[in-house]
Write an enzyme that holds these catalytic residues in place. Structure first.
Site, PDB file in Angstrom:
ATOM      1  N   GLU A 154      -4.934  -8.733 -14.498  1.00  0.00           N
ATOM      2  CA  GLU A 154      -5.166  -7.291 -14.657  1.00  0.00           C
ATOM      3  C   GLU A 154      -4.325  -6.709 -15.794  1.00  0.00           C
ATOM      4  O   GLU A 154      -3.337  -7.317 -16.221  1.00  0.00           O
ATOM      5  CB  GLU A 154      -4.859  -6.546 -13.354  1.00  0.00           C
ATOM      6  CG  GLU A 154      -3.436  -6.748 -12.850  1.00  0.00           C
ATOM      7  CD  GLU A 154      -2.851  -5.556 -12.119  1.00  0.00           C
ATOM      8  OE1 GLU A 154      -3.004  -4.422 -12.603  1.00  0.00           O
ATOM      9  OE2 GLU A 154      -2.218  -5.779 -11.070  1.00  0.00           O
TER      10      GLU A 154
ATOM     11  N   SER B 117      -4.716   2.982  -1.552  1.00  0.00           N
ATOM     12  CA  SER B 117      -5.245   2.414  -2.788  1.00  0.00           C
ATOM     13  C   SER B 117      -6.683   1.923  -2.635  1.00  0.00           C
ATOM     14  O   SER B 117      -7.055   1.329  -1.623  1.00  0.00           O
ATOM     15  CB  SER B 117      -4.368   1.243  -3.224  1.00  0.00           C
ATOM     16  OG  SER B 117      -4.938   0.634  -4.361  1.00  0.00           O
TER      17      SER B 117
ATOM     18  N   LYS C  44       4.159  -4.135  -2.478  1.00  0.00           N
ATOM     19  CA  LYS C  44       5.531  -3.705  -2.653  1.00  0.00           C
ATOM     20  C   LYS C  44       6.026  -2.873  -1.479  1.00  0.00           C
ATOM     21  O   LYS C  44       5.270  -2.134  -0.876  1.00  0.00           O
ATOM     22  CB  LYS C  44       5.609  -2.886  -3.927  1.00  0.00           C
ATOM     23  CG  LYS C  44       6.961  -2.941  -4.540  1.00  0.00           C
ATOM     24  CD  LYS C  44       6.932  -2.441  -5.940  1.00  0.00           C
ATOM     25  CE  LYS C  44       6.327  -3.474  -6.851  1.00  0.00           C
ATOM     26  NZ  LYS C  44       4.957  -3.268  -7.109  1.00  0.00           N
TER      27      LYS C  44
ATOM     28  N   LYS D 279      -4.987   4.566 -16.671  1.00  0.00           N
ATOM     29  CA  LYS D 279      -5.101   3.647 -15.540  1.00  0.00           C
ATOM     30  C   LYS D 279      -6.508   3.788 -14.969  1.00  0.00           C
ATOM     31  O   LYS D 279      -6.931   4.887 -14.617  1.00  0.00           O
ATOM     32  CB  LYS D 279      -4.033   4.021 -14.511  1.00  0.00           C
ATOM     33  CG  LYS D 279      -4.042   3.201 -13.235  1.00  0.00           C
ATOM     34  CD  LYS D 279      -2.813   3.538 -12.410  1.00  0.00           C
ATOM     35  CE  LYS D 279      -2.956   3.096 -10.968  1.00  0.00           C
ATOM     36  NZ  LYS D 279      -1.790   3.503 -10.160  1.00  0.00           N
TER      37      LYS D 279
END
Ligand code: PSU
Ligand code: MN
Length: 307
Positions: free
Chosen positions: A25, A144, A163, A87
């Site tokens: 990515e 997300s 994370k 993004k």
């Protein structure tokens, strides 16, 4: 399709010959790492994929096309210009292609591009997930798009879990609801990115690339979606959970004070941690990216041998 999708020559040749390919990515390049680490780390990932016997395919949006296999010049521009590269997750793809700007693809949009091109294995650092709710702010509903993409798109994402800036318990609950297998590589617990001593269980464990490839082939023979292959950070680079947690509390407080929201949250917290830890989180981040690239190449090789 070719109007909007461009597959680099080397990647195209590898796919045509059934050789292993690993997608990478570009959000981590543009927003996840500071310059010039962004470029060095990416080059090391490319080398790790190659020495594992596979062809790397960096995904991103440029000049109105979704590109699978960005050129070295594009990669350098993404790494250098960071914040100027927007993004791009699932919802932003059509807009980025229409506007013709540079776009860094997230896990979700990289999975989409990989699947379109016929690539099944993808290496990154960490996936997005359910964000922690700020104190007294109620539920942020910041979940997300990566989690929904894993549910629907048949690509294996090799990452070091998610994370600890996220609410990992809720992240795993959502993945369970959406039916995504979370597979520990050599571990029974879900890795927390910078640390190895995690407390939450994975769906199952595999201990070799061959075992991972067998699971993937069953998953896809059944017509099911993505798989998260969770590979813990290399032991020598792992940081103690409690230390990271303390830095994180500060980063979250700073984000709240500065009213950071939406897609800016992850990059903000990451750069805060990198500064606060005097580069220790950055070192761990680089090490795990490279290790995930290496593992993804091994899994891709097994998958192409299994046919
Ligand atoms: N985790 C990292 N580094 C990153 C990201 C996640 O350690 O750069 C990026 C990935 O591209 C991931 C995205 O897909 O953040 C998730 O963003 P969001 O939560 O806005 O969907
Ligand atoms: Mn988000």
């Amino acid at each position: 399709m070719s109007r909007l999708l461009r597959i680099g020559e080397e990647v195209q040749a590898a796919l045509a010959e059934g050789r292993p390919v690993v997608a990478l990515e570009s959000t981590v390049i543009a927003h996840g790492l500071p310059w010039p680490d962004s470029l060095d780390a990416t080059q090391e990932m490319l080398e790790a994929v190659r020495s594992g016997g596979a062809v790397p395919a960096v995904v991103g949006v440029t000049a109105g096309r979704l590109v699978v296999g960005l050129e070295a010049g594009d990669i350098e521009r993404f790494a250098k210009h960071g914040r100027q590269v927007i993004k791009v997750s699932r919802r932003d793809l059509a807009r980025a292609l229409t506007e013709g700007c540079d776009g860094a693809t997230t896990v979700a949009s990289t999975m989409i591009a990989a699947a379109m091109a016929g690539i099944r294995i993808f290496a990154t650092g960490g996936i997005g997930g359910v964000h922690r709710s700020a104190e007294g702010q109620g539920d942020s509903f910041d979940v997300s798009a990566d989690l929904y993409e894993l549910a629907r798109t048949p690509v294996c994402v090799v990452s070091s879990g998610a994370k600890s800036i996220l609410d990992l318990r809720r992240t795993l609950e959502v993945m369970e609801s959406l039916g995504t297998p979370v597979v520990g590589y050599g571990t029974d617990s879900f890795p927390t990115f910078y640390s190895r001593d995690a407390a939450l269980p994975v769906t199952m464990r595999v201990d070799s690339p061959e075992q991972a490839a067998s699971l993937l082939s069953a998953q896809w023979e059944l017509g099911l979606g993505g798989v998260l292959l969770a590979n813990p950070v290399p032991e020598s680079m792992a940081l103690p959970t409690q230390t990271v947690e303390a830095w994180l509390e500060e980063a979250l407080a700073a984000a709240q004070a500065e009213k950071v929201a939406g897609p800016q949250v992850t990059p903000f917290l990451l750069s805060h941690l990198h500064r606060r830890s005097e580069g220790q989180t950055l070192k761990a981040n680089r090490a795990l990216l490279i290790d995930n690239a290496r593992l993804a190449a091994q899994v891709a090789t097994c998958c192409s041998q299994q046919g």
